[in-house]
Motif scaffolding. Structure first.
Motif, PDB file in Angstrom:
ATOM      1  N   THR A  75       6.957  23.157 -10.935  1.00 36.93           N
ATOM      2  CA  THR A  75       6.488  24.526 -11.154  1.00 36.93           C
ATOM      3  C   THR A  75       5.420  24.921 -10.133  1.00 36.93           C
ATOM      4  O   THR A  75       5.173  26.095  -9.929  1.00 36.93           O
ATOM      5  N   ASP A  76       4.790  23.936  -9.510  1.00 36.45           N
ATOM      6  CA  ASP A  76       3.757  24.200  -8.501  1.00 36.45           C
ATOM      7  C   ASP A  76       4.371  23.969  -7.123  1.00 36.45           C
ATOM      8  O   ASP A  76       4.268  22.890  -6.548  1.00 36.45           O
ATOM      9  N   ILE A  77       5.038  24.993  -6.619  1.00 38.51           N
ATOM     10  CA  ILE A  77       5.838  24.834  -5.412  1.00 38.51           C
ATOM     11  C   ILE A  77       4.990  24.463  -4.193  1.00 38.51           C
ATOM     12  O   ILE A  77       5.440  23.732  -3.325  1.00 38.51           O
ATOM     13  N   SER A  78       3.737  24.914  -4.141  1.00 36.92           N
ATOM     14  CA  SER A  78       2.897  24.530  -3.008  1.00 36.92           C
ATOM     15  C   SER A  78       2.619  23.025  -3.029  1.00 36.92           C
ATOM     16  O   SER A  78       2.515  22.392  -1.979  1.00 36.92           O
ATOM     17  N   SER A  79       2.523  22.439  -4.237  1.00 41.03           N
ATOM     18  CA  SER A  79       2.302  20.989  -4.299  1.00 41.03           C
ATOM     19  C   SER A  79       3.560  20.239  -3.863  1.00 41.03           C
ATOM     20  O   SER A  79       3.461  19.155  -3.292  1.00 41.03           O
ATOM     21  N   VAL A  80       4.740  20.814  -4.096  1.00 41.28           N
ATOM     22  CA  VAL A  80       5.979  20.178  -3.634  1.00 41.28           C
ATOM     23  C   VAL A  80       5.975  20.113  -2.106  1.00 41.28           C
ATOM     24  O   VAL A  80       6.254  19.068  -1.510  1.00 41.28           O
ATOM     25  N   VAL A  81       5.625  21.216  -1.470  1.00 40.21           N
ATOM     26  CA  VAL A  81       5.571  21.249   0.001  1.00 40.21           C
ATOM     27  C   VAL A  81       4.493  20.278   0.501  1.00 40.21           C
ATOM     28  O   VAL A  81       4.738  19.504   1.441  1.00 40.21           O
ATOM     29  N   ASP A  82       3.317  20.291  -0.122  1.00 37.23           N
ATOM     30  CA  ASP A  82       2.245  19.374   0.271  1.00 37.23           C
ATOM     31  C   ASP A  82       2.682  17.918   0.100  1.00 37.23           C
ATOM     32  O   ASP A  82       2.406  17.068   0.954  1.00 37.23           O
ATOM     33  N   ALA A  83       3.367  17.636  -1.017  1.00 37.31           N
ATOM     34  CA  ALA A  83       3.806  16.266  -1.300  1.00 37.31           C
ATOM     35  C   ALA A  83       4.844  15.798  -0.287  1.00 37.31           C
ATOM     36  O   ALA A  83       4.778  14.673   0.207  1.00 37.31           O
ATOM     37  N   VAL A  84       5.813  16.647   0.043  1.00 29.53           N
ATOM     38  CA  VAL A  84       6.815  16.288   1.047  1.00 29.53           C
ATOM     39  C   VAL A  84       6.117  16.001   2.372  1.00 29.53           C
ATOM     40  O   VAL A  84       6.406  15.000   3.041  1.00 29.53           O
ATOM     41  N   GLY A  85       5.170  16.835   2.744  1.00 27.23           N
ATOM     42  CA  GLY A  85       4.414  16.612   3.970  1.00 27.23           C
ATOM     43  C   GLY A  85       3.691  15.272   3.958  1.00 27.23           C
ATOM     44  O   GLY A  85       3.712  14.533   4.946  1.00 27.23           O
ATOM     45  N   ALA A  86       3.067  14.952   2.840  1.00 26.74           N
ATOM     46  CA  ALA A  86       2.349  13.678   2.719  1.00 26.74           C
ATOM     47  C   ALA A  86       3.314  12.499   2.862  1.00 26.74           C
ATOM     48  O   ALA A  86       3.027  11.541   3.601  1.00 26.74           O
ATOM     49  N   LEU A  87       4.453  12.561   2.196  1.00 29.27           N
ATOM     50  CA  LEU A  87       5.423  11.471   2.272  1.00 29.27           C
ATOM     51  C   LEU A  87       5.968  11.312   3.687  1.00 29.27           C
ATOM     52  O   LEU A  87       6.180  10.195   4.156  1.00 29.27           O
ATOM     53  N   LEU A  88       6.166  12.414   4.373  1.00 28.04           N
ATOM     54  CA  LEU A  88       6.654  12.339   5.748  1.00 28.04           C
ATOM     55  C   LEU A  88       5.606  11.720   6.687  1.00 28.04           C
ATOM     56  O   LEU A  88       5.956  11.148   7.715  1.00 28.04           O
ATOM     57  N   ARG A  89       4.339  11.806   6.303  1.00 27.60           N
ATOM     58  CA  ARG A  89       3.261  11.157   7.071  1.00 27.60           C
ATOM     59  C   ARG A  89       3.045   9.712   6.599  1.00 27.60           C
ATOM     60  O   ARG A  89       2.045   9.077   6.927  1.00 27.60           O
ATOM     61  N   GLN A  90       3.968   9.227   5.770  1.00 20.54           N
ATOM     62  CA  GLN A  90       3.923   7.872   5.210  1.00 20.54           C
ATOM     63  C   GLN A  90       2.732   7.666   4.285  1.00 20.54           C
ATOM     64  O   GLN A  90       2.185   6.565   4.174  1.00 20.54           O
ATOM     65  N   GLU A  91       2.321   8.757   3.618  1.00 21.47           N
ATOM     66  CA  GLU A  91       1.280   8.692   2.597  1.00 21.47           C
ATOM     67  C   GLU A  91       1.970   8.780   1.241  1.00 21.47           C
ATOM     68  O   GLU A  91       3.166   9.039   1.160  1.00 21.47           O
ATOM     69  N   SER A  92       1.206   8.591   0.179  1.00 26.31           N
ATOM     70  CA  SER A  92       1.748   8.805  -1.163  1.00 26.31           C
ATOM     71  C   SER A  92       1.145  10.105  -1.728  1.00 26.31           C
ATOM     72  O   SER A  92       0.195  10.643  -1.166  1.00 26.31           O
ATOM     73  N   TYR A  93       1.728  10.565  -2.820  1.00 25.70           N
ATOM     74  CA  TYR A  93       1.252  11.821  -3.426  1.00 25.70           C
ATOM     75  C   TYR A  93       1.368  11.689  -4.944  1.00 25.70           C
ATOM     76  O   TYR A  93       2.461  11.789  -5.501  1.00 25.70           O
ATOM     77  N   PHE A  94       0.248  11.433  -5.589  1.00 30.91           N
ATOM     78  CA  PHE A  94       0.225  11.315  -7.042  1.00 30.91           C
ATOM     79  C   PHE A  94      -0.908  12.152  -7.589  1.00 30.91           C
ATOM     80  O   PHE A  94      -1.987  12.188  -7.001  1.00 30.91           O
ATOM     81  N   PRO A  95      -0.659  12.848  -8.714  1.00 27.57           N
ATOM     82  CA  PRO A  95      -1.729  13.659  -9.318  1.00 27.57           C
ATOM     83  C   PRO A  95      -2.852  12.755  -9.822  1.00 27.57           C
ATOM     84  O   PRO A  95      -2.617  11.609 -10.169  1.00 27.57           O
ATOM     85  N   ASN A  96      -4.038  13.321  -9.825  1.00 26.50           N
ATOM     86  CA  ASN A  96      -5.199  12.531 -10.305  1.00 26.50           C
ATOM     87  C   ASN A  96      -5.191  12.423 -11.806  1.00 26.50           C
ATOM     88  O   ASN A  96      -4.818  13.275 -12.510  1.00 26.50           O
TER      89      ASN A  96
END
Length: 126
Positions: free
Chosen positions: A105-126
């Motif tokens: 539902t938070d589409i900006s977080s989807v884009v941010d998360a994809v970007g993070a994964l492509l930089r070989q980072e992880s993306y998990f909510p706090n």
């Protein structure tokens, strides 16, 4: 060009995700699947750089699909998206090797998360 595989049982959500992801320079959705079984079958036939995977799917849930994909291609990052984000789901996803989880539902977080994964980072909510 970054090739993204989108898996969601709702065709409208898949179209929406495709539209948002393809607005990013250098990203394209290379294929889509509407259920867990189809996702596993198609993944082995395509060459995607990243998977955006819904948790709630017919035939096989997102965690089961992720296990199959990780077994086939351990280096392909998976972002699990869900309407029902919980710490339990996040913990389970992390344990099996999913690299990120976010609310669809938070589409900006989807884009941010994809970007993070492509930089070989992880993306998990706090």
């Amino acid at each position: 060009m970054i090739r993204i595989f989108v898996v969601d049982d709702n065709p409208a959500v898949r179209r929406y995700l495709r539209g948002v992801l393809e607005q990013q320079s250098g990203w394209c959705v290379c294929d889509e699947a509407g259920n867990g079984q189809e996702a596993v079958e198609r993944f082995s036939q395509i060459n995607s750089d990243l998977v955006v995977l819904d948790f709630q799917l017919p035939q096989m849930n997102g965690l089961e699909v992720a296990r199959h994909i990780i077994a086939l291609s351990p280096r392909t990052p998976i972002l699990m998206v869900t309407l029902f984000l919980s710490s339990q789901l996040t913990d389970e996803a992390r344990k099996i090797g999913v690299k990120g989880v976010c609310a669809k539902t938070d589409i900006s977080s989807v884009v941010d998360a994809v970007g993070a994964l492509l930089r070989q980072e992880s993306y998990f909510p706090n």
